[in-house]
Design an enzyme around this catalytic site. Sequence first.
Site, PDB file in Angstrom:
ATOM      1  NE  ARG A   1      -0.148  -2.691   3.688  1.00  0.00           N
ATOM      2  CZ  ARG A   1      -1.413  -2.443   4.342  1.00  0.00           C
ATOM      3  NH1 ARG A   1      -1.371  -2.465   5.832  1.00  0.00           N
ATOM      4  NH2 ARG A   1      -2.445  -2.192   3.602  1.00  0.00           N
TER       5      ARG A   1
ATOM      6  CG  ASP B   1      -3.910  -9.453  13.016  1.00  0.00           C
ATOM      7  OD1 ASP B   1      -3.581  -8.401  13.700  1.00  0.00           O
ATOM      8  OD2 ASP B   1      -4.831  -9.515  12.233  1.00  0.00           O
TER       9      ASP B   1
ATOM     10  CG  HIS C   1      -5.619  -6.588   5.331  1.00  0.00           C
ATOM     11  ND1 HIS C   1      -5.627  -5.791   4.380  1.00  0.00           N
ATOM     12  CD2 HIS C   1      -4.953  -5.976   6.505  1.00  0.00           C
ATOM     13  CE1 HIS C   1      -4.949  -4.536   4.823  1.00  0.00           C
ATOM     14  NE2 HIS C   1      -4.685  -4.821   6.150  1.00  0.00           N
TER      15      HIS C   1
ATOM     16  CB  CYS D   1      -0.707  -7.018   9.726  1.00  0.00           C
ATOM     17  SG  CYS D   1      -2.125  -7.145  10.808  1.00  0.00           S
TER      18      CYS D   1
ATOM     19  CD  GLN E   1      -0.180  -6.198   6.570  1.00  0.00           C
ATOM     20  OE1 GLN E   1      -0.683  -5.000   7.023  1.00  0.00           O
ATOM     21  NE2 GLN E   1       1.186  -6.376   6.916  1.00  0.00           N
TER      22      GLN E   1
ATOM     23  NE  ARG F   1      -8.525  -0.783   6.584  1.00  0.00           N
ATOM     24  CZ  ARG F   1      -7.512  -0.823   7.355  1.00  0.00           C
ATOM     25  NH1 ARG F   1      -7.527  -0.552   8.672  1.00  0.00           N
ATOM     26  NH2 ARG F   1      -6.523  -1.579   7.105  1.00  0.00           N
TER      27      ARG F   1
HETATM   28  N1   CP Z   1      -2.004  -3.135   9.074  1.00  0.00           N
HETATM   29  C1   CP Z   1      -2.676  -2.395   8.483  1.00  0.00           C
HETATM   30  O1   CP Z   1      -3.669  -2.361   7.687  1.00  0.00           O
HETATM   31  O2   CP Z   1      -2.933  -1.510   9.412  1.00  0.00           O
HETATM   32  P1   CP Z   1      -3.736  -0.061   9.459  1.00  0.00           P
HETATM   33  O3   CP Z   1      -5.241  -0.480  10.096  1.00  0.00           O
HETATM   34  O4   CP Z   1      -3.102   0.913  10.374  1.00  0.00           O
HETATM   35  O5   CP Z   1      -4.179   0.331   7.913  1.00  0.00           O
HETATM   36  N1  NVA Z   2      -7.366  -8.266  11.729  1.00  0.00           N
HETATM   37  C1  NVA Z   2      -7.038  -6.789  12.153  1.00  0.00           C
HETATM   38  C2  NVA Z   2      -6.176  -6.378  11.064  1.00  0.00           C
HETATM   39  C3  NVA Z   2      -5.803  -4.860  11.129  1.00  0.00           C
HETATM   40  C4  NVA Z   2      -5.211  -4.442  10.248  1.00  0.00           C
HETATM   41  C5  NVA Z   2      -8.412  -6.077  11.732  1.00  0.00           C
HETATM   42  O1  NVA Z   2      -9.401  -6.459  11.035  1.00  0.00           O
HETATM   43  O2  NVA Z   2      -8.890  -5.242  12.750  1.00  0.00           O
END
Ligand code: CP
Ligand code: NVA
Length: 317
Positions: free
Chosen positions: A303, A236, A145, A275, A148, A118
């Site tokens: 997930r 989102d 992402h 998400c 997701q 990440r």
């Molecule tokens: N939706 C998602 O990726 O959640 P987290 O940030 O908790 O991993």
């Molecule tokens: N768009 C959000 C998604 C979190 C899962 C972010 O990048 O923070």
Amino acid sequence: MTDYNLKENHKHFLDLIALNQHQVREIIEKAKALKQTTKQIGQTKGFVHADAPLANQSLAMIFEKPSTRTRVSFEMAMHQLGGKCVVLQNHDMQLDHGESVSDTARVLSGFVDAIMLRANSHEALLEMAEYSKVPIINALTDFSHPCQIMADILTFEEHRGPIEGKKIAWCGDGNNVATSWIHAAVLLGCELSLACPVQYSPLEQLLGWAKNNGGKITLSDNPEQAVKDADCVITDTWVSMGDKDRENRLEILKPYQVNEPLMSKAKSSALFMHCLPAHRGEEVSADVIDGPQSVIWDEAENRLHIQKAILLWCFGK
Ligand code: CP
Ligand code: NVA
């Protein structure tokens, strides 16, 4: 001598569009089957599949940003498949003290069989993939992402059947999650109608690419138009991890809130997805996210099932 090539049947999972339609479908169908097996067995969550397909395999999970769902679903997925996980927070690593991504990739490749990242920047993910000799999985970057959206497709199809030809509406920030939906729409042939303010619209280059590749994608600044006759409405957070201009965003994105009056313009059978994490009263009203059209808890649980299928695909299983 160290071998810096991925094993022949091992693959990176960097973005949906790095795969073809057949491969994406293969992963989704595998996740459906894994979920069914899991439910049939009725096991506790800490079980291991009888054939332990990832026995003796390991996954390093690097987090440059926080996570609840991604972290726990990958960790439990590896456990249920019989493998091991090492969770690495960026601030505990030399990566956060000047060690390069490329050196980190080469070192970790000698310790583990796959790496999930990440990352703050998509470039770091691509650099990791360039220098790693084990599969790299995109667990969210500033650009996309994909894990997701794989779970989202699985969720949609469980409730409404094949996504091809269905209308998906996205309201709000044209962010990383929206990017992966654009990729999915091109690859799987669903219609994607985006309503985003100009300041926070997906990149023109991305929309141009989607159009040139046959994507049925429209962009406007009109949420009511976007959700008209939609089979699914998605939003989102208005402030993603790493975004600096919170106050501005909250102000500009206010008209894009998904609430009951907006949902009533979609099909009466429309699903609502998010998400998570969510901010009730900002991008979505509480009556929608906690209401009868919302499938967010299935989406979150999926997930886990999709991570298992992604992992097996990366390991060539
Ligand atoms: N939706 C998602 O990726 O959640 P987290 O940030 O908790 O991993
Ligand atoms: N768009 C959000 C998604 C979190 C899962 C972010 O990048 O923070």
